[in-house]
Structure formats: C-alpha cells, structure tokens
Design an enzyme around this catalytic site. Structure first.
Site, PDB file in Angstrom:
ATOM      1  N   ARG A   1       0.837  -1.205   0.000  1.00  0.00           N
ATOM      2  CA  ARG A   1       0.000   0.000   0.000  1.00  0.00           C
ATOM      3  C   ARG A   1       0.872   1.256   0.000  1.00  0.00           C
ATOM      4  O   ARG A   1       0.532   2.263  -0.643  1.00  0.00           O
ATOM      5  CB  ARG A   1      -0.977  -0.006   1.179  1.00  0.00           C
ATOM      6  CG  ARG A   1      -0.332  -0.058   2.536  1.00  0.00           C
ATOM      7  CD  ARG A   1      -1.366  -0.126   3.653  1.00  0.00           C
ATOM      8  NE  ARG A   1      -0.727  -0.262   4.940  1.00  0.00           N
ATOM      9  CZ  ARG A   1      -1.069   0.413   6.025  1.00  0.00           C
ATOM     10  NH1 ARG A   1      -2.055   1.278   5.978  1.00  0.00           N
ATOM     11  NH2 ARG A   1      -0.455   0.203   7.174  1.00  0.00           N
TER      12      ARG A   1
ATOM     13  N   SER B   1      -5.587   4.886   4.984  1.00  0.00           N
ATOM     14  CA  SER B   1      -5.261   3.467   5.081  1.00  0.00           C
ATOM     15  C   SER B   1      -4.656   2.932   3.787  1.00  0.00           C
ATOM     16  O   SER B   1      -3.676   2.191   3.809  1.00  0.00           O
ATOM     17  CB  SER B   1      -6.521   2.659   5.431  1.00  0.00           C
ATOM     18  OG  SER B   1      -7.021   3.016   6.691  1.00  0.00           O
TER      19      SER B   1
ATOM     20  N   GLU C   1     -18.986   3.080  -2.866  1.00  0.00           N
ATOM     21  CA  GLU C   1     -18.164   2.300  -3.795  1.00  0.00           C
ATOM     22  C   GLU C   1     -18.832   2.104  -5.151  1.00  0.00           C
ATOM     23  O   GLU C   1     -18.164   2.150  -6.192  1.00  0.00           O
ATOM     24  CB  GLU C   1     -17.822   0.946  -3.177  1.00  0.00           C
ATOM     25  CG  GLU C   1     -16.857   1.024  -2.003  1.00  0.00           C
ATOM     26  CD  GLU C   1     -17.525   1.376  -0.691  1.00  0.00           C
ATOM     27  OE1 GLU C   1     -16.808   1.607   0.299  1.00  0.00           O
ATOM     28  OE2 GLU C   1     -18.776   1.442  -0.665  1.00  0.00           O
TER      29      GLU C   1
ATOM     30  N   PHE D   1     -14.643  -4.199  -0.368  1.00  0.00           N
ATOM     31  CA  PHE D   1     -15.721  -3.287  -0.761  1.00  0.00           C
ATOM     32  C   PHE D   1     -15.848  -3.189  -2.281  1.00  0.00           C
ATOM     33  O   PHE D   1     -16.934  -2.944  -2.809  1.00  0.00           O
ATOM     34  CB  PHE D   1     -15.485  -1.897  -0.157  1.00  0.00           C
ATOM     35  CG  PHE D   1     -15.408  -1.899   1.340  1.00  0.00           C
ATOM     36  CD1 PHE D   1     -16.263  -2.690   2.089  1.00  0.00           C
ATOM     37  CD2 PHE D   1     -14.485  -1.119   2.006  1.00  0.00           C
ATOM     38  CE1 PHE D   1     -16.204  -2.703   3.475  1.00  0.00           C
ATOM     39  CE2 PHE D   1     -14.410  -1.129   3.387  1.00  0.00           C
ATOM     40  CZ  PHE D   1     -15.273  -1.915   4.124  1.00  0.00           C
TER      41      PHE D   1
ATOM     42  N   ARG E   1      -1.807  -5.349   3.051  1.00  0.00           N
ATOM     43  CA  ARG E   1      -1.667  -4.248   4.008  1.00  0.00           C
ATOM     44  C   ARG E   1      -0.243  -4.098   4.524  1.00  0.00           C
ATOM     45  O   ARG E   1       0.295  -2.989   4.593  1.00  0.00           O
ATOM     46  CB  ARG E   1      -2.616  -4.471   5.184  1.00  0.00           C
ATOM     47  CG  ARG E   1      -2.494  -3.438   6.299  1.00  0.00           C
ATOM     48  CD  ARG E   1      -3.429  -3.784   7.453  1.00  0.00           C
ATOM     49  NE  ARG E   1      -3.429  -2.758   8.489  1.00  0.00           N
ATOM     50  CZ  ARG E   1      -2.622  -2.727   9.530  1.00  0.00           C
ATOM     51  NH1 ARG E   1      -1.703  -3.682   9.664  1.00  0.00           N
ATOM     52  NH2 ARG E   1      -2.685  -1.764  10.424  1.00  0.00           N
TER      53      ARG E   1
END
Length: 309
Positions: free
Chosen positions: A5, A32, A53, A78, A162
């Site tokens: 990320r 994030s 979304e 999502f 992540r």
C-alpha cells in the site's frame, strides 16, 4: 521493507506527476490505502467519493470514456463485493481501462474481522470475462505491476496487501503479464504460490530444507491470464505439486492449477493449501496465519504430512 500500500501511494504520486490523465478515486479510506499521498501532493488528481463504492465505479467508468486513466482505491472487499454489480456491468463488460487497487486484500487486515477479510476475491474476479487479475509478491513486484497496469488497455484487478513482507525480488524486477517465476529450485516437490503468500512459501521451503526436502517455489503473479505452458513447464518433473494461497481453496490459485492439469492431462498429484470453506475471525495476523495453515511453519508441517502419506 515497504508495504504494497505504501508502494501504491508513492508510485501513483509519480504517475500523476508525469501524466495529468491519471486520477485516483478513493472511498473514504485514503489514510489506510495511502491514496492520501496523492491527495496531499496532487489534490487536483484526487477525488474523495466517500463511502459510495458503487458510485466510485461509475465515476471511474465515465472518466475513462473521456480519456482519463482512473484508479479506484479502497479495501478490496468493498470493491469486489459491495460494488460487484457495477464492476461487472460498467467495467468488465465494456472493457473500460479502470484500475482496481484492492488494498488490504486477503486475510490480514489489521484485526478488522471476517467482514473485511476478502478471501474470495480471486475466485470472483478471475471468473469475470474481460478482467485481468494480478497479485504481486512484494514491494518491487507491486511497483512494477502498478506501472504496467497504468497503461494497460483494459480492466485490471490488482490485489495489494496491508503489511510488508520479506522481498522476493529486487529493484531490477520487470513485470510481464501472464508469466510465472521460479524463485527457488528444488527436486522433491513444487510449491506454487501467489501474492504476498509467496514470501511465506519461500520461508517454508527453507524450513523444509532442514528436513532434507528440496522444494521448488513457483510464483504466479498473474491469476488471469496465466500462461499455461509457462506454469506447466515450471512445475514439470516435480513428483508432487502443492498450491499455497492466502485465499479460500475454492476458485483461487489451487483451482486454477487443477483446471490446467485437467485440461492438459497432467497426472501429477496436486494438494491445495489455503483457507478452508469457512469464515475467519478478528485476530492478530500471526494467529490467523497459524490457524489457517499459512505461516511458514504450518505450510512446512502440511507438506511433511502430505509426503508421509
């Protein structure tokens, strides 16, 4: 080490700086996903769509028809579930050049629990006609895949993790769509992995070596389209093939390898390691990896158990 990320945020800043057609559309998760780096340095190339979304996908499709190169930024779950209808109809069916940056994909997403753990995304996206699916192994492959995807002419689903993992490649790495990479040689069996799980699979191979087992490790960053001849050649000669993935064993990498074996008459035994047909839970990453058999030690144990059969 940098996380994927972080690499995504930094690379998008570079891409935006070099081309004003590149735009990032975020779903209220910029801090994030690291889309915040684009927002801070190039606010004109950043759109905050909020928790919407489905609307994000529509915006990206519309902008793609005007010559923009849109990137969708949110948690993978999502985009592959809440916005699935829009992805299917607006992006995949039209072939729109929309890049889906699915951050926090897979099992390990900061103890958010089963609602946020997207362990079905590869199965969903690879079954969708016209969708290209890529799961890079580390920071270097992620950077190369992002740059490649930015100029690709069709839809791309990019699976990003992540947290950082031990690097598999180095800064000289070049991404090639469909290609598989043998990242460790071995004669006793072949481990086929994808995404950041490949880093853990390599560590498992090191543990197996201590048991006198020579394990080949084959990395498949492209889930779709995958070069069948390349994969079959990479595992050729191995008396046993084991797929290892941070994804349900249903419909992901293991299923893909099984399909290729069936289509090409390969009779080599195949064993699949991944999440069973069950939901996970909210827990620390190390606990989840151990529970679901994906830590290096647990992968090693499962391989040894299989070899004893």
């Amino acid at each position: 080490m940098r996380s994927q990320r972080q690499v995504w945020g930094d690379t998008l800043v570079e891409l935006v700086r070099g081309d004003d057609r590149v735009v990032v559309i975020d779903g209220d998760l910029a801090t994030s996903t690291m889309a915040s780096r684009v927002a801070e340095q190039h606010p004109d190339a950043f759109i905050q769509a909020g928790i919407a979304e489905q609307s994000m996908v529509g915006m990206a499709f519309g902008m793609s028809t005007l010559g923009y190169r849109p990137w969708l930024s949110s948690f993978g779950v999502f985009l592959t579930h809440r916005a699935l209808d829009q992805v299917r109809m607006l992006v995949a069916q039209t072939g729109a050049p929309v890049r889906i940056a699915a951050s926090y994909a897979g099992l390990l997403n900061g103890s958010s629990g089963k609602t946020h753990q997207d362990i079905e995304d590869l199965a969903i996206m690879r079954a969708m006609p016209g969708m290209t699916v890529v799961a890079p192994a580390d920071e270097f492959e992620a950077a190369a895949a992002i740059r490649w995807a930015d100029t690709f002419a069709g839809p791309v689903y990019l699976r990003l993790a992540r947290d950082a993992v031990a690097p598999v490649f180095d800064s000289d790495y070049r991404f090639e769509l469909g290609a598989v990479r043998t990242v460790r040689e071995g004669a006793d069996l072949a481990l086929v992995s994808t995404g950041v799980q490949t880093s853990r699979t390599l560590a498992a191979a090191e543990l197996l070596e201590a048991h006198g087992i020579s394990a080949r490790v084959v990395h498949a960053p492209t889930i779709k389209p995958l070069d069948p001849a390349g994969l079959l050649a990479a595992v050729g000669g191995a008396p046993l093939v084991i797929s290892v993935e941070e994804h349900t064993v249903i419909g992901g990498l293991g299923s893909l390898v099984a399909e290729l074996f069936a289509d090409h008459g390969v009779t080599t035994p195949l064993f699949r390691i991944g999440l069973a047909d069950e939901w996970s839970e909210s827990a620390p990453n190390d606990f989840l990896l151990h529970k679901h058999g994906l830590s290096p030690r647990r992968v090693c144990e499962q391989v040894l158990a299989r070899l004893r059969q």
